[in-house]
Motif scaffolding. Sequence first.
Motif, short mmCIF file in Angstrom:
data_model
loop_
_atom_site.label_atom_id
_atom_site.label_comp_id
_atom_site.label_asym_id
_atom_site.label_seq_id
_atom_site.Cartn_x
_atom_site.Cartn_y
_atom_site.Cartn_z
N VAL A 382 0.97 -1.03 0.04
CA VAL A 382 0.06 0.14 0.01
C VAL A 382 0.99 1.27 -0.08
N ILE A 383 0.53 2.09 -1.00
CA ILE A 383 1.35 3.41 -0.96
C ILE A 383 0.64 4.41 -0.21
N TYR A 384 -0.74 4.56 -0.63
CA TYR A 384 -1.32 5.44 0.51
C TYR A 384 -2.96 4.96 0.58
N GLY A 411 1.28 9.18 -15.01
CA GLY A 411 1.60 8.54 -13.72
C GLY A 411 0.87 9.49 -12.37
N GLN A 412 0.25 10.38 -12.64
CA GLN A 412 -0.30 11.35 -11.29
C GLN A 412 -1.89 11.11 -11.28
N PHE A 413 -2.01 11.04 -10.16
CA PHE A 413 -3.70 10.90 -10.09
C PHE A 413 -4.41 12.10 -9.77
N SER A 445 -5.39 17.27 -6.93
CA SER A 445 -4.15 16.48 -7.39
C SER A 445 -3.40 15.89 -6.09
N PHE A 446 -3.00 14.63 -6.37
CA PHE A 446 -2.67 13.68 -5.19
C PHE A 446 -1.30 13.68 -5.25
N GLU A 449 2.67 10.82 -1.66
CA GLU A 449 2.12 10.40 -0.40
C GLU A 449 0.52 10.56 -0.16
N GLY A 450 -0.03 11.02 -1.19
CA GLY A 450 -1.54 10.91 -1.13
C GLY A 450 -2.11 12.23 -0.61
N ASN A 451 -1.23 13.08 -0.48
CA ASN A 451 -1.76 14.49 0.08
C ASN A 451 -2.55 15.48 -1.22
#
Length: 502
Positions: A382-384, A411-413, A445-446, A449-451
Amino acid sequence: MKSLLFSICSIICVITFQAQEQTFADFEWSELTNNRVSGSLSPILAFPSESGFTMYSVEKFGSQFYAPKIINITKFDAFGKPTSAIDFKLPIRLLKDAALLKIIEGDNKLYFFSNIAVKKDGKNVLYAQIYDNETHRVSDPIELYTIPFEKINNSGFFEIASSSNKRTFAVLVNQLFEKKTNEAITVLTFDENLNKLSESTHTLSFESDRAYNESLFVENDATVNIIKKTDTFKKHPITTIITVKGNDVKEQQVSTEGFYISDSKVISYNDSQFLVGFATDNAKPTVSVGGAKDDSFFIYNISEGNLIKNQKWSQDTRKRVLGKGYLNLKIKDVLMDNEIVYLIGDCYSTDSEEIDGKNFEYNYTHRFGPGIVIKLDINGSVIYETPINYGEDYLNRMEVLGSFFPFLDNGQFFVLANEKEYILKNKKIVFGSEKANAKAIVLKSFDDEGNIKTIPFWNSETGGENQYATFAPTQTILIKDKAFYIYATGKEKHKFGKMTLK
């Protein structure tokens, strides 16, 4: 003098920053039009290209409650202007209209699946009609499968699914229920032109009356997976995966004591199938609390038959979400970037209330939020996990405004959504003011680290205070790169638009 210059530079910097902040996206909107005109009552956008898009709408043909369906299909140019439109009905047999089962968007085609069970000729027939977006024509009905029956309440039923590459279709036929026998199914696969590729019939280990609560998935290699739930109202509900490949069938029970699956989806990676989704350790209070209270997410290797990971919510998630789990959590989407999996959940529930003085007419309240995004790899690392705190109710046709639109870019969510302007600006609002309904499109944008970073597009307004139309995140389709077609709707008006991110 230096102080004055510094002040002037500061003002210029602020003005420049505000100007840049308002130009993170460009918008081109069509004119507001009546959203209650036949042909656009329930619009769904499809087939985005630089030259335009296509919209289809499924509507009643007549005013009666059980009126048959008619499908309207309209092509639009890149500026949201309609260029051509057609409509057609579902098949009719022995004066009985077909019931719409499913609409699937393929490779520049729309597939409309329906069925008719008629007691007079004792047949339940599965039909398909194919709309070709290039020719703007609809095929004659195709008979895909027929179930002979004696009683209309025991006529079998169908489920349909398509592969991720949109080139393979699967049909699950639940044959007639017979007491004191096991469940009989027929599984068929078809190519993109609905030419039959395979057909096999199997007898499962389940009693014949347990054919309900199933989800169907088909992979690019024509592997078919049926996710079956039984004993759903008991203390220990069971989830079983039935895998069909050609004439071979395999059953494996996934759920165990303390691990009960609420919602799941099949994905593929390196010729292997995996089940991902949400689960709970206690299914007993499902009815009393109004839904399944999920407290974990999981990934299961179907091909190898083992549970890779079942992880409880983190302490941070528990703190940020009311209670210790998510109520009515559903899978909104699963996105993949090589071995990375993004599992996106959205809490959704609906209530209905009968309208006084009207027969069979109801008001529907649709509830959305909160949501969650989980990023993990195919091996379960699990990454975040990042909660998205929101919650809104929408009435009837405004349901389309609920939820959000997730997508990947290099590659960015990211998530596109709409949020109330007075909340974004941290302002108080007078109750009843039209400005209380004003919303702006936001981009979330995430990072790694999921911030979450939220950017509001203040230039995304679609109209004045009294006839505004709000962006519908569930009606967003990617053209290419960072360009999207979007849909906005209000109480009686709607419009289409094109959004380009900077």
